[in-house]
Design a protein around this motif. Structure first.
Motif, PDB file in Angstrom:
ATOM      1  N   VAL A 346       0.856  -1.180   0.000  1.00  0.00           N
ATOM      2  CA  VAL A 346       0.000   0.000   0.000  1.00  0.00           C
ATOM      3  C   VAL A 346       0.897   1.237   0.000  1.00  0.00           C
ATOM      4  N   THR A 347       0.571   2.185  -0.844  1.00  0.00           N
ATOM      5  CA  THR A 347       1.358   3.414  -0.886  1.00  0.00           C
ATOM      6  C   THR A 347       1.170   4.213   0.407  1.00  0.00           C
ATOM      7  N   ALA A 348       2.268   4.515   1.090  1.00  0.00           N
ATOM      8  CA  ALA A 348       2.221   5.261   2.363  1.00  0.00           C
ATOM      9  C   ALA A 348       3.330   6.302   2.356  1.00  0.00           C
ATOM     10  N   ARG A 349       3.020   7.485   2.917  1.00  0.00           N
ATOM     11  CA  ARG A 349       3.986   8.576   2.894  1.00  0.00           C
ATOM     12  C   ARG A 349       3.929   9.334   4.230  1.00  0.00           C
ATOM     13  N   LEU A 350       5.144   9.722   4.704  1.00  0.00           N
ATOM     14  CA  LEU A 350       5.263  10.513   5.933  1.00  0.00           C
ATOM     15  C   LEU A 350       5.565  11.956   5.570  1.00  0.00           C
ATOM     16  N   THR A 351       4.844  12.884   6.242  1.00  0.00           N
ATOM     17  CA  THR A 351       5.085  14.320   6.090  1.00  0.00           C
ATOM     18  C   THR A 351       5.342  14.921   7.460  1.00  0.00           C
ATOM     19  N   VAL A 352       6.418  15.698   7.575  1.00  0.00           N
ATOM     20  CA  VAL A 352       6.764  16.367   8.838  1.00  0.00           C
ATOM     21  C   VAL A 352       6.642  17.861   8.620  1.00  0.00           C
ATOM     22  N   LEU A 375      -1.602   2.046  11.709  1.00  0.00           N
ATOM     23  CA  LEU A 375      -1.246   1.365  10.465  1.00  0.00           C
ATOM     24  C   LEU A 375      -1.684  -0.088  10.494  1.00  0.00           C
ATOM     25  N   ALA A 376      -1.564  -0.736  11.669  1.00  0.00           N
ATOM     26  CA  ALA A 376      -2.022  -2.123  11.763  1.00  0.00           C
ATOM     27  C   ALA A 376      -3.523  -2.219  11.553  1.00  0.00           C
ATOM     28  N   VAL A 387      -2.123   5.814   2.111  1.00  0.00           N
ATOM     29  CA  VAL A 387      -2.090   6.191   3.537  1.00  0.00           C
ATOM     30  C   VAL A 387      -1.149   7.378   3.676  1.00  0.00           C
ATOM     31  N   GLY A 388      -1.581   8.375   4.384  1.00  0.00           N
ATOM     32  CA  GLY A 388      -0.742   9.531   4.673  1.00  0.00           C
ATOM     33  C   GLY A 388      -0.554   9.709   6.169  1.00  0.00           C
ATOM     34  N   VAL A 389       0.713   9.845   6.595  1.00  0.00           N
ATOM     35  CA  VAL A 389       1.060  10.058   8.007  1.00  0.00           C
ATOM     36  C   VAL A 389       1.681  11.447   8.125  1.00  0.00           C
ATOM     37  N   THR A 390       1.155  12.279   8.990  1.00  0.00           N
ATOM     38  CA  THR A 390       1.654  13.656   9.156  1.00  0.00           C
ATOM     39  C   THR A 390       2.056  13.870  10.615  1.00  0.00           C
ATOM     40  N   ASP A 404      -6.330   7.376   5.778  1.00  0.00           N
ATOM     41  CA  ASP A 404      -6.358   6.413   4.663  1.00  0.00           C
ATOM     42  C   ASP A 404      -7.609   6.643   3.834  1.00  0.00           C
ATOM     43  N   ASP A 405      -7.612   6.071   2.620  1.00  0.00           N
ATOM     44  CA  ASP A 405      -8.763   6.191   1.720  1.00  0.00           C
ATOM     45  C   ASP A 405      -9.552   4.885   1.663  1.00  0.00           C
ATOM     46  N   GLY A 406      -9.553   4.156   2.770  1.00  0.00           N
ATOM     47  CA  GLY A 406     -10.210   2.856   2.805  1.00  0.00           C
ATOM     48  C   GLY A 406     -11.714   2.935   2.914  1.00  0.00           C
TER      49      GLY A 406
END
Length: 461
Positions: A346-352, A375-376, A387-390, A404-406
């Protein structure tokens, strides 16, 4: 024959009868003995003699009149041939018997007579009159008259006590001036001066006694208030001791409960998630036809097992997660997000955002565990493609958002927590609340899910 007749006219005359101008009253305006000579509590004030115990004064008020009358009679009898006529001797003897009868009668009824009762006032008046006549007959009988200085405040009310003291001062001044009646103008002048002295001292000591009595009452009141305060303090200390023991028990129980929740959360975040990942990898192996692909998933399952074992050991000792041991929170999150993306495809990205700050270990650990749990949950339930993590540093707090777009869900229709699941959302909230933060979940069916955690920004060290 008068005592003044034996002294040359114009010569100085020494006082012939011992006596004090006025007995020093106690702080309550009376001698230290209680009513009619009964002992008073020690707090009532000093005795007339200051250092004599109250019990001695109690005995003095009982036996003192007899002793003083006997002493006065013996001294007067020794000087009678020179100072008294035969008729005066007989009169004095008769009055001594009357005085004995009055004292005996008073001793018999004294215990049952109320303080300042008419009977007490009558006794004082009779004795003062008898002592005055005896002093008229022989100045040395002032030894007996001096008793009026000691018990005037015991037998008479406040105003009557002053009158009694002034009346006693007449006999004392007459004795000290050479006898009654004064034989010359000089004797009259001396009598007047001595009477004024005796009367003034009585008034002064009486006023001092009133003030001392007021101070004594204030001291007694203060002591009683202090005793009540001490009693209340002792009661409060006893209650505090009980509350302290109860709080210790509650703190112990709360600590045990908190430790159980921590261990449960750590088991969920490490062993349970690790086993879930291992099962997922082995399921791929079972359905894989390519030996290289199967081998890669077996190796991945072994790595997950080793990582889970290490995290479990670190959780038991409440140590920092391995991902944070050498890296900052953004770096640990970057690796966690990347590994999760690789494992689940699954495409996942972290933004700080914001200025990065070195965080306290507990804050960094809490946010990392929340990210892992979110995430689990996404992997298990969301069926998401992105999934986007900020991670945001916002002055005095840090926020972590996982979106997430689930398929999403209805937060108000969550199934009850079971023994096999449902720990994740509650665990995220509990972790955030342990460090004075909060965690919230926003979701709608078909619209994805967003988990947001806000915690105080506590810097490392």
């Amino acid at each position: 024959m008068r005592l003044s007749d034996t002294v040359p006219r114009g010569a100085s005359r020494e006082p012939l009868a011992p006596g004090t101008p006025c007995a020093a009253p106690t702080p309550e305006g009376r001698p230290a003995g209680g009513r009619w000579g009964r002992p008073r509590p020690a707090a009532a004030g000093p005795s007339p003699a200051g250092d004599l115990p109250d019990s001695l004064w109690a005995r003095f008020f009982v036996h003192g009149p007899y002793a003083l009358l006997a002493l006065a009679t013996v001294v007067s009898a020794a000087s009678a041939p020179a100072f008294m006529t035969a008729g005066e001797m007989y009169a004095a003897g008769g009055l001594v018997l009357v005085a004995l009868a009055v004292e005996w009668r008073w001793s018999a009824i004294r215990p049952g007579v109320p303080e300042h009762a008419p009977a007490a006032q009558l006794h004082f008046a009779l004795r003062t009159l008898i002592a005055f006549v005896l002093t008229w007959l022989n100045p040395l009988y002032a030894i007996y008259a001096v008793m009026g200085y000691f018990d005037a405040t015991e037998l008479l009310p406040r105003r009557g006590a002053r009158i009694g003291l002034l009346a006693t001062a007449v006999s004392m001044a007459g004795s000290q001036s050479g006898g009654l009646p004064p034989a010359s103008g000089m004797n009259w002048a001396l009598f007047g001066a001595l009477y004024l002295l005796n009367a003034s001292l009585c008034v002064v000591f009486s006023n001092i006694g009133v003030h001392e009595a007021e101070r004594a009452r204030q001291r007694i009141t203060t002591i009683r208030e202090l005793e009540h305060t001490n009693a209340r303090l002792e009661q409060a200390l006893a209650e505090n001791a009980g509350l302290h023991a109860q709080l210790l028990l509650q703190a112990r129980e709360a600590g045990i409960s908190d430790e159980r929740r921590r261990i449960a959360a750590e088991i969920h975040d490490t062993i349970a998630q690790g086993l879930t990942g291992i099962i997922t990898q082995l399921q791929v192996v079972q359905s894989a036809t390519d030996p290289a692909l199967a081998r890669r998933h077996v190796d991945r399952a072994a790595d997950l097992a080793r990582q889970s074992l290490g995290e479990a050991r670190r959780s038991v000792h409440n140590l920092t997660p391995a991902a944070l041991e050498h890296d900052s929170l953004p770096e640990a999150l970057e690796r966690t997000v990347r590994a999760w993306s690789d494992d689940h495809g699954v495409t996942a990205r972290l933004t700080v955002t914001g200025t990065e700050e070195p965080l306290h270990d507990e804050v960094a650990r809490t946010l990392l565990r929340i990210a892992e749990e979110a995430l689990a949950n996404t992997a298990r339930h969301a069926d998401a493609t992105r999934v986007g993590v900020t991670l945001s540093y916002m002055g005095d707090e840090v926020t972590l958002d996982i979106r997430d777009d689930g398929r999403g869900f209805d937060p108000l229709a969550l199934p009850p927590r079971s023994r096999t699941g449902g720990f994740g959302l509650a665990g995220m909230r509990a972790r955030a609340e342990r460090i004075a933060g909060s965690a919230a979940v926003e979701a709608e069916p078909g619209q994805g899910t967003a988990v947001s955690a806000r915690v105080p920004l506590v810097r490392h060290g």
